[in-house]
Design a protein around this motif. Sequence first.
Motif, short mmCIF file in Angstrom:
data_model
loop_
_atom_site.label_atom_id
_atom_site.label_comp_id
_atom_site.label_asym_id
_atom_site.label_seq_id
_atom_site.Cartn_x
_atom_site.Cartn_y
_atom_site.Cartn_z
N VAL A 1 0.97 -1.45 0.34
CA VAL A 1 -0.16 -0.40 0.19
C VAL A 1 0.58 1.57 0.20
CG1 VAL A 1 -1.41 1.08 1.20
CG2 VAL A 1 -1.91 -1.45 1.31
N GLN A 2 0.06 2.77 -0.88
CA GLN A 2 1.16 3.48 -0.95
C GLN A 2 0.63 4.41 -0.25
OE1 GLN A 2 1.41 5.03 -4.35
NE2 GLN A 2 2.64 6.75 -4.39
N ASP A 3 0.41 4.76 0.90
CA ASP A 3 0.17 5.60 1.82
C ASP A 3 -1.04 6.81 1.67
OD1 ASP A 3 1.67 5.41 3.06
OD2 ASP A 3 1.81 5.24 5.05
N ARG A 4 0.38 7.31 0.80
CA ARG A 4 -0.09 8.73 0.07
C ARG A 4 0.29 9.42 -1.21
NH1 ARG A 4 4.04 11.80 3.82
NH2 ARG A 4 5.01 9.79 3.83
N PRO A 5 -0.73 10.02 -1.79
CA PRO A 5 0.02 9.84 -3.56
C PRO A 5 1.20 10.89 -3.47
CG PRO A 5 -2.10 11.68 -2.88
CD PRO A 5 -1.33 10.98 -1.46
N LEU A 6 2.30 10.77 -3.31
CA LEU A 6 3.67 11.40 -3.44
C LEU A 6 4.55 11.03 -4.69
CD1 LEU A 6 4.51 10.90 -0.07
CD2 LEU A 6 3.55 12.37 -1.00
N GLY A 7 3.75 10.61 -5.85
CA GLY A 7 5.00 10.15 -6.91
C GLY A 7 4.91 8.34 -7.19
N VAL B 1 8.63 17.42 -11.02
CA VAL B 1 7.07 18.64 -11.66
C VAL B 1 6.24 17.91 -11.04
CG1 VAL B 1 5.88 18.06 -13.47
CG2 VAL B 1 8.28 17.78 -13.58
N GLY B 2 5.02 18.84 -10.44
CA GLY B 2 3.79 18.70 -9.99
C GLY B 2 4.34 18.08 -8.13
N GLY B 3 5.50 18.54 -8.35
CA GLY B 3 5.67 18.33 -6.28
C GLY B 3 6.24 17.41 -6.02
N GLU B 4 5.83 15.97 -6.92
CA GLU B 4 5.69 14.33 -7.15
C GLU B 4 7.32 14.00 -7.27
OE1 GLU B 4 2.97 12.93 -9.33
OE2 GLU B 4 1.66 13.82 -7.94
N LEU B 5 7.62 12.91 -6.55
CA LEU B 5 9.22 12.29 -6.73
C LEU B 5 8.49 11.53 -8.10
CD1 LEU B 5 9.21 10.75 -3.14
CD2 LEU B 5 10.92 12.85 -4.12
N GLN B 6 9.51 11.98 -8.70
CA GLN B 6 9.77 11.36 -10.43
C GLN B 6 10.45 10.19 -10.12
OE1 GLN B 6 7.37 11.99 -12.15
NE2 GLN B 6 6.06 14.22 -11.54
N LEU B 7 9.81 9.27 -10.82
CA LEU B 7 10.68 8.15 -11.34
C LEU B 7 11.55 8.46 -12.46
CD1 LEU B 7 10.79 4.97 -11.75
CD2 LEU B 7 9.29 4.61 -12.77
N THR B 8 11.32 9.10 -13.50
CA THR B 8 12.97 9.62 -14.33
C THR B 8 13.95 10.86 -13.45
OG1 THR B 8 10.56 11.36 -14.53
CG2 THR B 8 11.46 9.70 -16.60
N ASP B 9 13.03 11.32 -12.44
CA ASP B 9 14.41 11.86 -12.19
C ASP B 9 15.43 10.35 -11.02
OD1 ASP B 9 13.31 14.25 -12.71
OD2 ASP B 9 12.19 14.71 -10.90
#
Length: 308
Positions: A110-116, A236-244
């Motif tokens: 479970v990912q409990d918060r939508p952080l990207g 981008v979008g304040g989210e933790l990005q896989l691309t980064d």
Amino acid sequence: MNDSPDFRVTFRTAVVPAAGLGTRFLPATKTVPKELLPVLDTPGIELVAGEAAQSGAQRLLIVTAPGKDRVVAHFAENLSLEEHLEAKGKTELLEKVRRAPNLLRVDSVVQDRPLGLGHAVSCAEAALGADEDALAVLLPDDIVKPHGILKAMARVRAERGGSVLCAIDVPKSQVSSYGILEVEEAPKSASLDVLRVLGVVEKPALSEAPSTLAAAGRYLLDRKIFHALRRIKPGVGGELQLTDAIALLIDEGHPVHVVVHRGTRHDLGNPGGYLRAAVDAALNSEEYGDGLGKWLRERLDLDSSDAN
Ligand code: G1P
């Protein structure tokens, strides 16, 4: 492409991030998880599970969100339904109902918060075996056909090490919706279109885009990705990005290649793309293809005669 003797599956677990809210599909996704919306008669998550199983994955690890348990429940047996169909002699339907639970082992975290997306992938780390040095990631919004791209990517990792991505060439007008790759030629790999990735940038403006090659929802990642994911900042979008995280690995010398996919790709993440996927599947089906094709032609003819 890949049952040749030199083919080695370099991953056991296929991670499917499925924790999103499906906002582009509201109001349908108010109560139905986006991943369960059917393409013809099969939920998108089952299509992706089928692809993972065909590619040699032994286990599907679904990253889900609180309240989205039904995505995982789709892979459980439903014995009372099976008994009912069996008693009625509905063997074709019975096969369809049994398919998902029999594809491969399914677990969830479970990912409990939508952080990207990057955060979603990092949630998989604790569920991997200590000996798993790579993982596949399949984004369930992306339908990539024909199947086989992951096997091709596994072959590239077996030959060259590191991580391997899948790319599609997108129109310039769409680069700001994707992770865009900076690439250079790499030695040819049998029949595959393989390039070396020098950098990747999430959702760039056209003026900043290094190419029109976009990451297309299939990743074969070295386990080192988790170490990188722990070190990136929200992008981008304040989210933790896989691309980064992938860009960070590249900067540190980790080899990343991309296999360019020239077949069909549909985006189930928005109603327009979803509809195309459904029409494509229906046109290819024995049951609906002819009737739908005929109706579409009549419908489009009507439109063009209205326009005249
Ligand atoms: C995600 C990734 C992006 C990738 C895309 C493929 O974006 O962040 O790099 O190109 O999937 O579909 P999303 O579509 O979730 O915004």
